[in-house]
Design a protein around this motif. Structure first.
Motif, mmCIF file in Angstrom:
data_model
loop_
_atom_site.group_PDB
_atom_site.id
_atom_site.type_symbol
_atom_site.label_atom_id
_atom_site.label_comp_id
_atom_site.label_asym_id
_atom_site.label_seq_id
_atom_site.Cartn_x
_atom_site.Cartn_y
_atom_site.Cartn_z
ATOM 1 N N ASN A 59 32.437 40.349 3.118
ATOM 2 C CA ASN A 59 33.342 40.974 4.071
ATOM 3 C C ASN A 59 32.731 42.315 4.510
ATOM 4 N N VAL A 60 32.689 42.597 5.816
ATOM 5 C CA VAL A 60 32.054 43.854 6.254
ATOM 6 C C VAL A 60 33.074 44.965 6.531
ATOM 7 N N ILE A 61 34.335 44.672 6.306
ATOM 8 C CA ILE A 61 35.396 45.631 6.639
ATOM 9 C C ILE A 61 35.324 46.887 5.779
ATOM 10 N N SER A 62 35.541 48.049 6.422
ATOM 11 C CA SER A 62 35.445 49.334 5.730
ATOM 12 C C SER A 62 36.436 49.433 4.583
ATOM 13 N N GLY A 63 35.967 50.103 3.549
ATOM 14 C CA GLY A 63 36.802 50.230 2.359
ATOM 15 C C GLY A 63 37.933 51.209 2.511
ATOM 16 N N GLY A 64 37.695 52.325 3.190
ATOM 17 C CA GLY A 64 38.706 53.359 3.304
ATOM 18 C C GLY A 64 38.496 54.411 2.245
#
Lengths: 64, 287
Positions: A59-64
């Motif tokens: 998954n490439v979604i930013s961690g935050g």
């Protein structure tokens, strides 16, 4: 083939031979949101895979 | 499939590059953003807001390479099973690359971890965002600027979210470098024109030991809905996210910048929109 989906921490077996973009579609995964690693190497969605391959979907979604 | 620049195998599709040419392309794009928008000046030291994730680690690595004078600043919110893991990666990375790392925690600064705060039914992203921004600004003061890992996906989502909610003032936050206002430390975003997928590929190809997992609390957020909608649109209409940001910057050029009213908090003296800042209001509500 062995498929590891990192987002769900899920390992699955699937019979598939063809382009990765088709595989992602069959798993209902948007290719803009993942990277695919085939047998330890980064590959493009246009590459092909078969039953002997081991696939990791990151998954490439930013961690935050 | 071959790289568009050599005979090696492509590892990325748009643009179609092998490992070497993708890394060159990505670093060039980041360095050009830094130069075009004058994100750093040679004398200042930059604070890089780090989480241990791929985006901020890439910014830390590239600013160290481009500018040298950097210090890493991390906020430990106290999210068990997430932040404790990413901070281990960050400590290793900073040690390996000889970068000073400073960590500040919610527990030490505010008396509670985020996990404990949320037992009082607060919305996680609102509480976390207020306290993170507060600590970043407080501890980055005295340095030149704060660099963050915000990428093209984060920024195009923010533009849409602020338009949908009518937060016109906040549109000025979605820029490569924020304006200088009061004693807010200016923020810079070297990955502004890099997609999330490009940043992830860069981190993977460079062998950074970073987690690709997202925060445990993000699942129910409004951002998540906007992100999914935008990703679906990007799939059918390639270039949508970049177009949003390009047009957004063009639009801002035509609008007069006006600072929304702020004063200084009567409790902690940090910038505030009311007599008492949001962070101090939240701390009071926990007591």
């Amino acid at each position: 083939m062995k498929i590891f989906i990192e987002k769900d921490e899920k390992m699955m077996e699937k019979k598939f031979s063809g382009k990765i973009i088709v595989l992602l579609k069959s798993l209902d995964i948007n290719p803009t949101s993942v990277l695919v690693v085939k047998n330890g190497s980064l590959v493009t969605e246009e590459d092909s895979v078969n039953d002997d391959d081991s696939i990791k979907i990151l998954n490439v979604i930013s961690g935050g | 499939m071959k790289c568009s620049k050599c005979s090696e195998k492509a590892v990325f599709l748009v643009p179609k590059f092998c490992k070497k040419h993708f890394i060159d392309y990505f670093e060039k794009k980041v360095f050009e953003t830094i130069k075009k928008f004058s994100l750093v000046n040679p004398k200042e030291k930059i604070v890089v807001a780090c989480s241990g994730g791929k985006d901020s680690t890439a910014v830390l690595y590239l600013l160290k390479k481009f500018h040298k004078k950097v210090v890493a600043l991390a906020i430990d919110e106290g999210i068990f099973g997430y932040r404790n893991k990413t901070l281990i990666d960050l400590k290793k990375f900073c040690s390996k690359n000889n970068i000073e790392l400073r960590i500040y925690s919610f527990e030490k600064e505010f008396g509670k971890t985020l996990d404990e705060m949320l037992k009082q039914k607060q919305h996680p992203c609102s509480v976390c965002g207020i306290f993170r921004r507060y600590l970043m600004n407080k501890y980055a003061r005295g340095f030149g600027k704060i660099a963050t890992g915000h990428n093209m996906d984060d920024e195009s989502q923010a533009v849409l979210m602020n338009l949908m909610k009518g937060n016109v003032d906040l549109l000025w936050h979605s820029v490569p470098m924020t304006k200088k206002v009061g004693n807010f430390v200016q923020r810079i975003k070297p990955l502004y024109f890099c997609s999330e997928k490009e940043v992830a590929a860069y981190a993977l190809l460079k062998g950074f030991e970073v987690s690709f997992n997202e925060c445990l609390y993000i699942k129910d957020s409004f951002r998540n809905q906007v992100r999914d909608a935008l990703n679906n649109y990007e799939l059918e209409n390639s270039g949508t996210k970049l177009n949003i940001l390009k047009k957004h910057l063009l639009m801002l050029e035509k609008i007069k910048f006006e600072t929304s009213f702020f004063q200084y908090c009567s409790v902690c003296d940090e910038p505030a929109k009311e007599d008492i800042c949001k962070a101090c209001q939240l701390i009071k509500s926990f007591k």
